[in-house]
Design a protein around this motif. Structure first.
Motif, mmCIF file in Angstrom:
data_model
loop_
_atom_site.group_PDB
_atom_site.id
_atom_site.type_symbol
_atom_site.label_atom_id
_atom_site.label_comp_id
_atom_site.label_asym_id
_atom_site.label_seq_id
_atom_site.Cartn_x
_atom_site.Cartn_y
_atom_site.Cartn_z
ATOM 1 N N SER A 156 -19.177 96.275 5.619
ATOM 2 C CA SER A 156 -19.139 97.979 5.340
ATOM 3 C C SER A 156 -19.895 98.620 3.755
ATOM 4 O O SER A 156 -20.958 99.498 4.376
ATOM 5 C CB SER A 156 -18.299 98.450 5.510
ATOM 6 N N LEU A 157 -19.557 97.125 3.000
ATOM 7 C CA LEU A 157 -20.110 98.126 1.424
ATOM 8 C C LEU A 157 -21.993 97.608 1.934
ATOM 9 O O LEU A 157 -22.652 98.529 0.831
ATOM 10 C CB LEU A 157 -20.029 96.567 0.702
ATOM 11 N N LEU A 158 -22.019 96.677 2.450
ATOM 12 C CA LEU A 158 -23.907 96.210 2.293
ATOM 13 C C LEU A 158 -24.416 97.467 3.279
ATOM 14 O O LEU A 158 -25.735 97.396 2.490
ATOM 15 C CB LEU A 158 -23.974 95.013 2.895
ATOM 16 N N VAL A 159 -23.814 97.803 3.855
ATOM 17 C CA VAL A 159 -24.946 98.981 5.222
ATOM 18 C C VAL A 159 -25.127 100.064 4.247
ATOM 19 O O VAL A 159 -25.416 100.477 4.085
ATOM 20 C CB VAL A 159 -23.801 99.019 6.763
ATOM 21 N N ALA A 160 -23.539 100.333 3.215
ATOM 22 C CA ALA A 160 -23.354 102.245 2.666
ATOM 23 C C ALA A 160 -24.652 101.464 1.572
ATOM 24 O O ALA A 160 -25.251 102.215 0.942
ATOM 25 C CB ALA A 160 -21.854 101.547 1.792
ATOM 26 N N GLY A 161 -25.334 100.123 0.843
ATOM 27 C CA GLY A 161 -26.065 99.914 -0.253
ATOM 28 C C GLY A 161 -27.176 100.020 0.195
ATOM 29 O O GLY A 161 -27.995 100.206 -0.265
ATOM 30 N N VAL A 214 -16.222 91.640 7.890
ATOM 31 C CA VAL A 214 -16.998 93.165 8.383
ATOM 32 C C VAL A 214 -16.575 94.401 6.858
ATOM 33 O O VAL A 214 -17.074 95.178 6.510
ATOM 34 C CB VAL A 214 -15.303 94.153 9.313
ATOM 35 N N ILE A 215 -15.707 93.184 5.464
ATOM 36 C CA ILE A 215 -15.326 94.092 4.278
ATOM 37 C C ILE A 215 -17.332 94.326 3.635
ATOM 38 O O ILE A 215 -17.794 94.989 3.359
ATOM 39 C CB ILE A 215 -14.798 93.759 3.343
ATOM 40 N N GLN A 216 -17.396 93.174 3.402
ATOM 41 C CA GLN A 216 -18.993 92.658 3.674
ATOM 42 C C GLN A 216 -19.618 93.563 3.490
ATOM 43 O O GLN A 216 -21.003 94.525 3.194
ATOM 44 C CB GLN A 216 -18.842 91.466 3.150
ATOM 45 N N ASN A 260 -16.152 90.328 -4.531
ATOM 46 C CA ASN A 260 -16.757 89.422 -5.864
ATOM 47 C C ASN A 260 -17.444 88.553 -4.659
ATOM 48 O O ASN A 260 -18.001 87.487 -5.435
ATOM 49 C CB ASN A 260 -15.314 88.617 -5.866
ATOM 50 N N ALA A 261 -17.038 88.097 -3.580
ATOM 51 C CA ALA A 261 -17.654 86.856 -3.554
ATOM 52 C C ALA A 261 -19.315 86.750 -3.113
ATOM 53 O O ALA A 261 -20.332 86.141 -3.007
ATOM 54 C CB ALA A 261 -17.261 86.055 -2.132
ATOM 55 N N ILE A 262 -19.915 87.950 -2.534
ATOM 56 C CA ILE A 262 -20.859 88.451 -3.315
ATOM 57 C C ILE A 262 -21.804 89.206 -3.769
ATOM 58 O O ILE A 262 -22.619 89.695 -4.211
ATOM 59 C CB ILE A 262 -21.893 89.346 -0.815
#
Length: 265
Positions: free
Chosen positions: A15-20, A11-13, A81-83
């Motif tokens: 969320s950031l990718l959607v914002a991106g 979910v964290i990843q 960091n993983a992505i």
């Protein structure tokens, strides 16, 4: 339910990718406070269609800035960091606060990959919320503060996500079905005919253009107008005087019924 670290990271990843995916570069950056709130909203969306069950297994708590989880906070850095997300650090505007951290990453392929792994209950609701609020902290906090679990809880209490499960519509549908089943065939036929007539009447009303009053082309601003405005303002009474006051509230306010209504604003 035990905490599911993989789901938290996912979910964290996401969320950031959607914002991106936003057009403006500055709208692609999220801080820890935004990410934590979006994970909460993901759990909330999942709970609505899964009998109050959390997707991450987190026990959300009413803390200073709304829903909070130290477990989610601790997973932000390793998950991003993983992505290979970009991390930026800025000096805080407040002397007693730590530096601000912002993350961003634009990767359409990875976004599509995460979208297909997450439940649709989360992706369909979380994406428009991130697009709407992004990194707008005040608006995002205002939104999460007004969710049902927050309105029921007091500071430091754990949040009950099952409150988001709304059975009202299902109850009404069941009641309607039962009433229809108890009617005779003749009454059912009469009911359907009346319903069809109402629909036709509503359709006809929508096709009729409303009559509009022509506006005043040259309004008169004269002594009569000024006197009328002065009289209307006088009805409000004496003008307020500015002053500083201190208000104290009982801790019972957190359990007040006024916080639990649908019209809280």
């Amino acid at each position: 339910m035990p905490i599911n670290t993989s789901n938290i990271d996912l979910v964290i990843q996401f969320s950031l990718l959607v914002a991106g995916d936003e057009d403006d570069y500055t709208d692609r950056q999220l801080g820890p406070i935004h990410i934590i709130k979006y994970v909460y909203l993901a759990d909330l969306s999942f709970a609505r269609s899964n009998n109050g069950q959390s997707f991450t297994g987190i026990d959300w708590q009413f803390y200073k800035f709304g829903p909070w989880s130290q477990e989610v906070n601790a997973r932000i850095e390793p998950a991003l960091n993983a992505i290979h997300a970009n991390r930026r650090q800025f000096a805080s505007d407040y002397d007693d606060k730590e530096d601000w951290v912002r993350w961003d990453l634009r990767d359409d392929i990875l976004l599509d990959e995460k979208r297909h792994v997450l439940p649709s209950a989360i992706t369909s609701s979380l994406k428009p919320l991130i697009h709407k609020f992004g990194k707008d902290t005040p608006s995002l906090l205002d939104y999460v503060y007004k969710t049902k679990p927050m309105l029921i809880a007091a500071p430091n209490e754990f949040l009950d996500l099952s409150l988001e499960v709304d059975n009202t519509q299902k109850t009404l549908e069941c009641a309607h079905t039962l009433r229809m089943n108890n009617l005779s065939n003749r009454k059912k036929k009469d009911f359907k005919q009346k319903l069809a007539s109402l629909r036709e009447l509503h359709k006809q009303k929508k096709t009729v253009a409303p009559k509009l009053v022509n506006p005043v082309i040259n309004p008169r601003y004269d002594d009569v107008y000024d006197a009328g405005i002065a009289w209307l303002e006088s009805l409000a009474g004496e003008p307020f005087t500015s002053c500083n006051i201190t208000a104290k509230f009982s801790s019972d306010v957190w359990k007040s019924t006024t916080r639990k209504g649908d019209d809280v604003s």
